[in-house]
Design an enzyme around this catalytic site. Structure first.
Site, PDB file in Angstrom:
ATOM      1  N   TYR A  44     121.590  41.424  96.303  1.00 16.15           N
ATOM      2  CA  TYR A  44     122.240  40.207  95.801  1.00 16.15           C
ATOM      3  C   TYR A  44     121.728  38.975  96.546  1.00 16.15           C
ATOM      4  CZ  TYR A  44     125.963  36.844  94.799  1.00 16.15           C
ATOM      5  OH  TYR A  44     126.664  35.719  94.425  1.00 16.15           O
ATOM      6  N   LEU A  78     124.710  29.262  86.520  1.00 14.24           N
ATOM      7  CA  LEU A  78     124.587  30.587  85.910  1.00 14.24           C
ATOM      8  C   LEU A  78     124.734  31.674  86.967  1.00 14.24           C
ATOM      9  CD1 LEU A  78     121.526  29.951  83.570  1.00 14.24           C
ATOM     10  CD2 LEU A  78     123.867  30.454  82.821  1.00 14.24           C
ATOM     11  N   GLY A  79     125.444  32.730  86.623  1.00 17.25           N
ATOM     12  CA  GLY A  79     125.595  33.828  87.572  1.00 17.25           C
ATOM     13  C   GLY A  79     126.444  34.940  86.984  1.00 17.25           C
ATOM     14  N   ARG A 134     137.330  39.705  88.135  1.00 20.13           N
ATOM     15  CA  ARG A 134     136.407  40.323  89.081  1.00 20.13           C
ATOM     16  C   ARG A 134     137.261  40.895  90.213  1.00 20.13           C
ATOM     17  NH1 ARG A 134     131.366  36.000  89.715  1.00 20.13           N
ATOM     18  NH2 ARG A 134     130.687  36.019  87.530  1.00 20.13           N
ATOM     19  N   GLY A 177     131.538  29.278  83.182  1.00 17.94           N
ATOM     20  CA  GLY A 177     131.961  29.974  84.392  1.00 17.94           C
ATOM     21  C   GLY A 177     132.963  29.159  85.201  1.00 17.94           C
ATOM     22  N   ARG A 213     126.752  30.397  74.835  1.00 16.44           N
ATOM     23  CA  ARG A 213     126.727  31.421  73.781  1.00 16.44           C
ATOM     24  C   ARG A 213     127.855  31.231  72.788  1.00 16.44           C
ATOM     25  NH1 ARG A 213     126.723  36.887  77.090  1.00 16.44           N
ATOM     26  NH2 ARG A 213     128.179  35.630  78.304  1.00 16.44           N
ATOM     27  N   ARG A 214     128.962  30.659  73.225  1.00 18.14           N
ATOM     28  CA  ARG A 214     130.096  30.403  72.325  1.00 18.14           C
ATOM     29  C   ARG A 214     130.486  28.933  72.426  1.00 18.14           C
ATOM     30  NH1 ARG A 214     131.717  33.452  76.551  1.00 18.14           N
ATOM     31  NH2 ARG A 214     133.304  32.596  77.963  1.00 18.14           N
ATOM     32  N   LYS A 266     119.261  35.789  95.238  1.00 18.30           N
ATOM     33  CA  LYS A 266     119.664  34.389  95.366  1.00 18.30           C
ATOM     34  C   LYS A 266     118.618  33.602  96.162  1.00 18.30           C
ATOM     35  CE  LYS A 266     123.704  34.391  93.285  1.00 18.30           C
ATOM     36  NZ  LYS A 266     123.957  33.581  92.062  1.00 18.30           N
TER      37      LYS A 266
END
Length: 209
Positions: free
Chosen positions: A122, A70-71, A157, A11, A35-36, A126
């Site tokens: 949201y 992570l988000g 985004r 991220g 993941r990659r 958090k």
């Protein structure tokens, strides 16, 4: 020399944490489950994982400090349930597994306004993860609550891009707490606190970054 685990290394903030950690002489090894595959580095261990399937028995959990960035967004996740999984369940799972293997320091990238009692889904999510992580009992626990983040992302985004444009244009009249924060500044705060391992709970609000 510390062993640091970075959850969320792909991220905007996580990429900066990874770059800073690999360049830091205090860091012996960086573990970045993704993941990659990431670009190789002599001090980087990059297990390819599905966060939903982590068992806690993997040998690479043996670290001194954890930094969690992570988000996601509800739009990308597809539902509130999926959003909670990424922003609450996965950070908690990472924290439990690392603590069980001896980690003493945990630094979380959260959000300005995080509050477990908020009416906004949201911000409530958090706040809940902040509260639940606190209950785990890490020796050192840091929460960083940035406003809108400026940095390089894998995906576009739109809402965030518009917010960055507006907040940048209006910067002179925007309260410091709600100004755009560069990802590298957040990353440095997370890494510094994780490595320092100062006992207790510390919250860094956006205006302190």
């Amino acid at each position: 020399m510390a062993r640091v685990l970075i959850a969320g290394a792909t991220g905007a903030v996580g990429q900066e944490v990874l770059r800073l950690a690999l360049a830091d002489s205090q860091v012996e090894r960086v573990v970045a489950p993704t993941r990659r595959a990431l670009s190789p580095h002599p001090r980087l261990e990059n297990p390819l994982v599905d966060y939903a399937s982590l068992s806690g028995s993997e040998p690479w959990w043996e670290v001194d400090a954890v930094i969690c960035t992570l988000g996601t967004t509800i739009g990308k996740a597809g539902s509130q349930e999926a959003f909670r999984r990424v922003d609450r369940d996965y950070p908690l799972a990472v924290a439990r597994h690392a603590l069980m293997h001896g980690a003493r320091s945990y630094a979380l990238n959260s959000s300005v306004g995080a509050d477990a009692g908020s009416k906004t889904f949201y911000l409530r999510t958090k706040g809940e993860v902040e509260r639940d992580l606190d209950a785990l009992g890490y020796c050192s626990y840091t929460i960083v609550r940035p406003s809108v983040i400026w940095g390089e992302r894998q995906e576009v985004r739109l809402g965030e891009s518009l917010a960055i444009f507006a907040l940048t244009a209006l910067r002179p009249v925007v309260p410091r707490r709600y100004r755009v924060v560069p990802a590298v500044r957040i990353a440095k705060a997370l890494l510094d606190r994780a490595l320092a391992g100062v006992p207790g709970r510390k919250v860094l609000e956006s205006e302190q970054l």
